[in-house]
Design an enzyme around this catalytic site. Structure first.
Site, PDB file in Angstrom:
ATOM      1  N   ASP A 261      39.624 -12.530   7.918  1.00 56.27           N
ATOM      2  CA  ASP A 261      39.135 -11.172   7.693  1.00 56.27           C
ATOM      3  C   ASP A 261      38.915 -10.947   6.195  1.00 56.27           C
ATOM      4  OD1 ASP A 261      38.401  -8.589   8.175  1.00 56.27           O
ATOM      5  OD2 ASP A 261      40.432  -7.834   8.501  1.00 56.27           O
ATOM      6  N   GLU A 262      38.042 -10.009   5.850  1.00 54.68           N
ATOM      7  CA  GLU A 262      37.772  -9.628   4.452  1.00 54.68           C
ATOM      8  C   GLU A 262      37.489 -10.852   3.580  1.00 54.68           C
ATOM      9  OE1 GLU A 262      37.328  -6.636   3.885  1.00 54.68           O
ATOM     10  OE2 GLU A 262      38.713  -5.342   4.970  1.00 54.68           O
TER      11      GLU A 262
ATOM     12  N   GLN B 241      30.847  -5.066  -0.241  1.00 51.60           N
ATOM     13  CA  GLN B 241      32.101  -4.373  -0.502  1.00 51.60           C
ATOM     14  C   GLN B 241      33.098  -5.257  -1.253  1.00 51.60           C
ATOM     15  OE1 GLN B 241      33.576  -1.398   2.529  1.00 51.60           O
ATOM     16  NE2 GLN B 241      32.257  -2.564   3.894  1.00 51.60           N
TER      17      GLN B 241
ATOM     18  N   ARG C  28      32.323   5.934   2.436  1.00 50.30           N
ATOM     19  CA  ARG C  28      33.588   6.488   2.955  1.00 50.30           C
ATOM     20  C   ARG C  28      33.325   7.811   3.678  1.00 50.30           C
ATOM     21  NH1 ARG C  28      35.452   2.402   3.753  1.00 50.30           N
ATOM     22  NH2 ARG C  28      33.403   1.706   3.066  1.00 50.30           N
TER      23      ARG C  28
END
Length: 766
Positions: free
Chosen positions: A247-248, A278, A624
């Site tokens: 993940d990420e 991101q 966001r």
């Protein structure tokens, strides 16, 4: 079939008591229900390496957990064959719970955790291969720093000039790049610790082995070293882990990248999930290049783009996508949604930071009257010092708030230290404040000197400050602490006397400089040091609003009292970095000005790469927001007792006008399109904010509209000359008379604000 002798040898056939076939019969494909086409493709993919390029709000976690469940439910894997890596323990727990819910029971035996947690499990089993015992301990940051300090002292290196904490950070960055002491180059080593940093690093690693300990950097680096040196051990892990998920992935550093590449040699089923748009943690070692070169690293890889957003309105997504499209280092995707159009992004120009905080506070109150929950409102700032103006405004308004990811402004360590100096200057009998800073920065004063002072304090029933003064008249202190304390007491006496002669703001600046506190932070090479210096500058800005230092200290005490009483439904205030992974109905994005955002230090240090990371940060901030996004910039910022004209951020030019509120985008795009200074019309002393469509409020708006304060004069060539003795007016300081002229800098004695140095472009004839 009998169990294998080696627990890392995993057979393909399911065990006789494996309950998963029964679950598969019941669940069938129910876990795939509700997935969109791209999500489903990512979940069921079987054709080799897979990169899931997951945009903000596109269901990344759902895809990752459903893919794990699908591996189990479809019979392609058993739990011990799956390795899933996350970046936080919270994310790991959430994923484990979701998987259990999808498969109808606990996912026992699966390796799911952070790089560090999995590294611990691997090293416990093979500790002897890296010179450790299986019961090794993991040092925390304080223990790590203490050990390095001992090594520095043994080498005769001045810990004041070369702090152990800074070297600990340097060593951590080397470990993030999987650089053992033998691999650190001369260019990497630099001049820290008189050029002995690498030698200290080598001694540090040897000392860790002696005491059977590791630090967090070792948990990944030791695995890389072990697998590179012992292919048989690496082969064991290849046989165990048939399916790897990360993940990420955009946040991985070099060591984590090497860790994964080594493990992935044993399987083609590697799935990495992330968003190159991101990647915002380059300052702590993350390498966006890891995700950008995935297709080169894993030949035959498939890339699935998750672009349908379930969070934000079309206007917010379109603006964010257009902004991030200006980055060159990206794989490319465009977010879309089938949600209703919603509100356009509000772009607002204000006079200064105080005006910005006031206008945002009023907007929040209006939302609150419309039954908007405060918990669904966030203010996302680029730098920590920006929170101060919002905190003070909200407390004045009685608006509950919380600072997420860090302490409130006046609770930060450097601010509390500075306030302690101020308190002792005003009130020398403040024992708590004196004790806090009597050896900060370090003056060679230890516990023995403090004990001696306390004995005098109790015996003579005086304050600690007075006890110190009396101790200087005796031989109870050794020469070194006596000199250090004598210098400190004389400094406080001098600073206290200065309060009667000059501005209290200048006194505090003098205290911070002469005490060595400012230099201490300037020598600090940690990523946090710059922010701490900015906080001190913001403290001096706060001092400007009060007539005396005691009045300011009283104000701070009342703020602390009010903060302790707050609770319940609250507005969230945080940095953009802390906001990643969160979402709110309404988001305010203040301070979009050059130098602040994009941050000048990021541009100076990394050039184009720094600019692109700053732009990714802006993208994260916009995405966001679910329903509303407000972007604001100020015409002026006060920095270290000086007003400076602020230039609107270049990112504002990259927001498409079709998705901005009509009241705020008029004239903005046209001015940017002119192409001057990145699209801005530059002027001496400022920029033409009226042509930028500034929608300033209150008195600032009035002054712009009637052109009483007209910065355009610099462009039109009719800039007036000012002379000594002339009466003038300043927007913030009021009326005053010029006492000296030095080019475009004026010394003015203001009737209420006292003597100030200002630029002539901020002054008009009275």
């Amino acid at each position: 079939m009998a169990p294998p002798a080696d627990p890392f040898e995993i057979v393909d056939e399911p065990a006789a008591n494996d309950p998963q076939p029964a679950r598969r019969a019941v669940l069938s494909t129910a876990h795939l229900d509700g997935l969109n086409e791209a999500q489903r493709q990512a979940v069921i993919h079987q054709g080799g390496p897979l990169l899931v390029l997951a945009g903000a709000g596109t269901g990344k976690t759902r895809v990752l957990t459903t893919r794990i469940a699908h591996l189990l439910i479809s019979g392609r894997a058993r739990t011990p064959q799956i390795l899933a890596v996350t970046f936080t323990n919270k994310a790991a727990r959430e994923m484990l719970d979701r998987v259990a819910g999808l498969i109808g029971g606990a996912a026992d035996g699966m390796w799911l955790g952070t790089f560090h947690a999995i590294g611990v499990r691997v090293l416990r089993r093979h500790a002897e291969l890296v010179g450790l015992k299986s019961n090794f301990t993991i040092l925390d940051t304080d223990d790590q720093t203490r050990l390095i300090k001992q090594l520095l002292q043994a080498e005769g290196i001045d810990d004041k000039k070369w702090p152990a904490r800074i070297l600990a950070g340097i060593i951590q960055r080397w470990k993030d790049r999987a650089l053992s002491p033998d691999k650190v180059s001369g260019d990497d080593a630099g001049e820290f610790a008189n050029g002995k940093a690498v030698d200290i690093y080598r001694q540090y690693q040897a000392r860790l082995a002696e005491v059977n300990a590791v630090d967090f950097g070792d948990l990944v680096m030791h695995c890389v070293t072990m697998w590179q040196s012992h292919p048989d051990v690496l082969a064991q892990h290849h046989r165990r882990f048939r399916h790897i998920l990360v993940d990420e992935y955009q946040d991985t550093n070099v060591a984590q990248y090497l860790w994964l590449r080594l493990l992935a040699q044993g399987t083609s089923d590697v799935c990495c999930v992330g968003d190159d748009d991101q990647s915002i943690y380059g300052w702590r070692g993350a390498e966006v290049g890891n995700i950008l070169r995935f297709e080169k690293d894993f030949v035959g890889a498939t890339v699935v783009r998750l672009e349908q957003n379930y969070r934000s309105t079309p206007h917010i997504l379109a603006a964010a996508s257009h902004l991030i499209s200006h980055n060159e280092g990206r794989l490319g995707k465009t977010l879309w949604t089938d949600m209703k159009e919603g509100e356009r992004i509000s772009l607002r120009g204000v006079w200064d930071g105080d005006e910005e905080a006031r206008s945002i506070g009023e907007e929040i109150e209006a939302l609150q009257r419309d039954k908007h929950a405060l918990s669904q409102i966030a203010i996302l700032v680029r730098a920590g010092f920006q929170t101060r103006e919002f905190e003070e405004r909200f407390i004045t308004m009685g608006l509950p708030y919380r600072v997420v990811g860090g302490p409130r402004f006046y609770e930060r360590q450097e601010i509390r230290d500075a306030l302690a100096y101020c308190r002792v200057t005003v009130q020398p009998d403040d024992d708590l404040a004196f004790e806090r800073i009597y050896n900060t920065p370090r003056r060679g004063l230890g516990e023995s000197a403090l004990r001696a002072l306390r004995i005098i304090q109790r015996a003579q029933k005086v304050s600690l400050f007075e006890a110190t003064r009396r101790a200087l008249e005796t031989d109870e202190l050794k020469a070194r602490p006596r000199k250090a304390l004598g210098d400190l007491i004389r400094s406080f006496d001098r600073w206290r006397a200065m309060l009667d002669g000059i501005s209290h703001v200048e006194v505090v600046e003098t205290i911070l400089d002469e005490s060595g506190y400012t230099d201490m932070l300037r020598l600090d090479r940690s990523p946090e040091a710059e922010g701490r210096l900015e906080n001190l500058k913001e403290l001096t800005n706060a001092l400007q609003e009060f007539d005396t230092l005691p009045a300011f200290l009283e104000h701070v005490a009342l703020l602390a009292d009010n903060a302790e009483r707050s609770g319940g439904d609250m507005v969230s205030v945080m940095t953009l970095h802390a906001a990643k992974g969160l979402e709110f109905d309404t988001v305010f994005l203040p301070g979009w000005e050059e130098g602040l955002f994009p941050n000048q230090r990021a541009l100076d240090d990394k050039g184009l790469a720094g600019l692109e990371e700053e732009r990714r940060l802006a993208y994260v901030g916009l995405t966001r927001a679910r329903k509303r996004a407000y972007v604001s910039f100020a015409a002026n910022r006060r920095v270290f007792n000086q007003w400076q004209a602020a230039i609107p951020s270049r990112f504002l030019r990259e927001l498409p006008t079709g998705h901005l509120a009509e009241s705020s985008d008029a004239g903005l795009y046209a001015t940017y399109s002119a192409g001057h200074h990145g699209g801005l019309r530059e002027q001496a002393g400022g920029f033409d904010y009226e042509s930028l469509g500034v929608t300033g409020m209150g008195r600032a708006r009035t002054r712009w509209r009637d052109e009483t304060f007209d910065d355009r004069r610099a462009v039109e060539g009719d800039k007036p000359d000012f002379s000594v003795g002339q009466r003038v007016f300043h927007q913030k300081f009021g009326y005053g008379r010029i006492v000296a002229v030095d080019g475009n800098k004026l010394d003015i004695e203001f009737e209420k604000a006292g003597p100030k140095k200002v630029l002539d472009s901020f002054i008009e004839a009275a």
